[in-house]
Design a protein around this motif. Structure first.
Motif, PDB file in Angstrom:
ATOM      1  N   LYS A 143       0.766  -0.933   0.092  1.00 26.88           N
ATOM      2  CA  LYS A 143      -0.274   0.195   0.625  1.00 26.88           C
ATOM      3  C   LYS A 143       0.143   1.331  -0.141  1.00 26.88           C
ATOM      4  N   VAL A 144       0.517   2.468  -0.388  1.00 22.26           N
ATOM      5  CA  VAL A 144       1.047   4.085  -0.734  1.00 22.26           C
ATOM      6  C   VAL A 144       0.131   4.735  -0.560  1.00 22.26           C
ATOM      7  N   THR A 145       0.697   5.410   0.577  1.00 24.01           N
ATOM      8  CA  THR A 145      -0.300   6.137   1.391  1.00 24.01           C
ATOM      9  C   THR A 145      -0.071   7.847   0.441  1.00 24.01           C
ATOM     10  N   LEU A 146      -1.317   8.062  -0.333  1.00 22.81           N
ATOM     11  CA  LEU A 146      -0.435   9.436  -1.518  1.00 22.81           C
ATOM     12  C   LEU A 146      -2.062  11.045  -0.354  1.00 22.81           C
ATOM     13  N   GLU A 147      -0.501  10.987   0.410  1.00 24.40           N
ATOM     14  CA  GLU A 147      -1.299  12.901   1.097  1.00 24.40           C
ATOM     15  C   GLU A 147      -0.302  14.085  -0.128  1.00 24.40           C
ATOM     16  N   SER A 148       0.981  14.519  -1.160  1.00 22.90           N
ATOM     17  CA  SER A 148       1.263  15.032  -1.598  1.00 22.90           C
ATOM     18  C   SER A 148       1.299  14.719  -3.360  1.00 22.90           C
ATOM     19  N   GLY A 149       1.218  16.253  -3.925  1.00 22.67           N
ATOM     20  CA  GLY A 149       1.675  15.590  -5.353  1.00 22.67           C
ATOM     21  C   GLY A 149       0.940  16.126  -5.849  1.00 22.67           C
ATOM     22  N   LEU A 150       0.210  16.367  -7.070  1.00 19.02           N
ATOM     23  CA  LEU A 150      -0.807  16.351  -8.158  1.00 19.02           C
ATOM     24  C   LEU A 150      -1.796  15.435  -7.849  1.00 19.02           C
ATOM     25  N   VAL A 151      -3.287  16.515  -7.411  1.00 21.73           N
ATOM     26  CA  VAL A 151      -4.027  15.426  -7.051  1.00 21.73           C
ATOM     27  C   VAL A 151      -4.967  15.386  -8.289  1.00 21.73           C
ATOM     28  N   ALA A 152      -4.395  15.256  -9.770  1.00 22.34           N
ATOM     29  CA  ALA A 152      -5.353  14.694 -10.801  1.00 22.34           C
ATOM     30  C   ALA A 152      -4.931  13.640 -11.151  1.00 22.34           C
ATOM     31  N   ASP A 153      -3.035  13.299 -11.435  1.00 25.41           N
ATOM     32  CA  ASP A 153      -2.505  12.427 -11.486  1.00 25.41           C
ATOM     33  C   ASP A 153      -2.421  11.217  -9.757  1.00 25.41           C
ATOM     34  N   ALA A 154      -3.192  11.801  -8.912  1.00 24.74           N
ATOM     35  CA  ALA A 154      -3.109  10.665  -7.522  1.00 24.74           C
ATOM     36  C   ALA A 154      -3.969  10.132  -7.561  1.00 24.74           C
ATOM     37  N   VAL A 155      -5.417  10.996  -7.669  1.00 24.92           N
ATOM     38  CA  VAL A 155      -6.675  10.297  -8.652  1.00 24.92           C
ATOM     39  C   VAL A 155      -6.471   9.123  -9.530  1.00 24.92           C
ATOM     40  N   PHE A 156      -6.155   9.530 -10.156  1.00 24.33           N
ATOM     41  CA  PHE A 156      -6.049   8.561 -11.394  1.00 24.33           C
ATOM     42  C   PHE A 156      -4.499   6.926 -11.297  1.00 24.33           C
ATOM     43  N   ALA A 157      -3.894   7.167  -9.894  1.00 22.19           N
ATOM     44  CA  ALA A 157      -3.336   6.475  -9.287  1.00 22.19           C
ATOM     45  C   ALA A 157      -4.492   5.284  -8.607  1.00 22.19           C
ATOM     46  N   SER A 158      -5.050   6.046  -7.535  1.00 24.86           N
ATOM     47  CA  SER A 158      -5.864   5.480  -6.605  1.00 24.86           C
ATOM     48  C   SER A 158      -6.708   4.783  -7.891  1.00 24.86           C
ATOM     49  N   GLY A 159      -6.752   4.791  -9.032  1.00 23.34           N
ATOM     50  CA  GLY A 159      -8.263   3.908  -9.250  1.00 23.34           C
ATOM     51  C   GLY A 159      -7.877   3.140 -11.046  1.00 23.34           C
ATOM     52  N   ALA A 160      -6.631   3.218 -10.788  1.00 20.55           N
ATOM     53  CA  ALA A 160      -6.205   2.044 -12.300  1.00 20.55           C
ATOM     54  C   ALA A 160      -5.959   1.374 -11.806  1.00 20.55           C
ATOM     55  N   LEU A 161      -7.114   0.581 -12.022  1.00 22.21           N
ATOM     56  CA  LEU A 161      -7.769  -0.451 -12.005  1.00 22.21           C
ATOM     57  C   LEU A 161      -7.097  -1.393 -12.877  1.00 22.21           C
ATOM     58  N   TRP A 162      -5.389  -2.312 -12.738  1.00 20.61           N
ATOM     59  CA  TRP A 162      -4.608  -3.348 -13.744  1.00 20.61           C
ATOM     60  C   TRP A 162      -5.813  -4.575 -13.908  1.00 20.61           C
ATOM     61  N   PRO A 163      -5.847  -5.108 -14.611  1.00 15.83           N
ATOM     62  CA  PRO A 163      -5.082  -4.678 -16.238  1.00 15.83           C
ATOM     63  C   PRO A 163      -5.896  -3.603 -16.987  1.00 15.83           C
ATOM     64  N   LEU A 164      -7.245  -3.189 -16.513  1.00 25.13           N
ATOM     65  CA  LEU A 164      -7.832  -2.087 -17.887  1.00 25.13           C
ATOM     66  C   LEU A 164      -7.553  -1.007 -17.700  1.00 25.13           C
TER      67      LEU A 164
END
Length: 293
Positions: A143-164
């Motif tokens: 698990k990786v906790t995201l508390e900083s960085g661009l919101v757009a990229d963080a939201v995508f990362a959290s929902g990047a359902l692989w392999p889709l």
């Protein structure tokens, strides 16, 4: 009770956890509306996968109308109809194909561009409310906790359902959907130790007994995994938390399809669910407030 007495009552800090669940996660908009109507502003919101999008919108101060507009935008099948031909060929080992740990069946540009248009240059650390998103490191399996960085990229990362969807490189790590490591980030709230009362919304649907596509089969199998992990982590989080945890479970008897027609049903179901738990939430706040400081 006098004004002086009211001011001496300790008010609880409230944490909200929003799990993954695709379009169903948009039902949590109703929870924030309810809390605001009663002057109960969460001081921390943790989101995973689709729940990360709602959490980020809350942190960015979006109006409820704007949140609902986003729900309709994310229900457009065209948003998820841009496939990666090279990856598809790579699965079958056909000429011109390639598939590795940076590949996905879908080209992420359409969704990523939408998130960047939606959030612009906003960063997690600059949002109005403390927002914590969870993702999974595909190389380390943690698990990786995201508390900083661009919101757009963080939201995508959290929902990047692989392999889709393919992983995204975020601050030096290759990340995929947080559901693979922490599908309902209630435990994240406990570990942050910023809340007295935690409210968690989890989303589920009964498996499709007759799946007729890759996406439906994948949804069934991922659902099994998420349900098991969520149960185990919820038990741990509740045992660790020093006060009260309120679980609101969204369960549909049939899969919620990616379609604008599904949005009114999801939003209405959210309102009904929150209404069912309204007194429980208010009683928790009232009971906590009996402690005079």
């Amino acid at each position: 009770m006098s004004t002086a007495d009211q001011s001496s009552i300790k008010q609880p800090n409230i944490g909200v956890a929003i799990g993954g669940g695709g379009l169903k996660a948009m039902s949590s908009i109703a929870l924030f509306r309810f809390l605001d109507q009663h002057g109960l502003r969460p001081n921390i919101v943790a989101g995973c996968s689709a729940g990360a999008l709602v959490a980020a919108m809350r942190g960015a101060g979006f109006s409820y109308t704007k949140m609902q507009e986003v729900a309709f935008a994310m229900s457009d099948p065209k948003m998820f109809a841009h496939y990666d031909t090279r990856s598809l060929l790579g699965i079958a080992s056909l000429p011109g194909g390639k598939f590795n740990n940076r590949s996905g069946l879908m080209n992420p540009k359409r969704v990523l561009n939408y998130y960047h248009k939606l959030f612009g240059d906003l960063r997690l650390e600059d949002l109005e409310t403390k927002i914590v998103l969870v993702a999974t490191d595909i190389e380390k399996g943690e698990k990786v906790t995201l508390e900083s960085g661009l919101v757009a990229d963080a939201v995508f990362a959290s929902g990047a359902l692989w392999p889709l969807f393919p992983p995204i490189e975020f601050e030096g790590r290759l990340l995929i959907d947080g559901g693979y490591s922490n599908p309902l980030p209630l435990l994240e709230l406990v570990q942050q130790d910023m809340s007295d009362i935690n409210i968690a919304m989890m989303f589920d649907e009964k498996p499709d007994p007759n799946p007729n596509s890759f996406a439906q089969c994948l949804n069934n199998q991922v659902g099994i995994m998420l349900r098991t992990m969520t149960r185990n982590q919820n038990v741990m989080a509740i045992e660790m938390h020093h006060y009260e945890t309120i679980l609101i479970q969204f369960v549909m008897s049939a899969p919620v399809t990616i379609s604008p027609d599904s949005v009114p049903l999801v939003l209405d179901t959210g309102r009904k669910l929150v209404s069912q738990h309204a007194q429980e939430i208010l009683d928790s706040v009232k009971n906590f407030g009996q402690t005079v400081i």
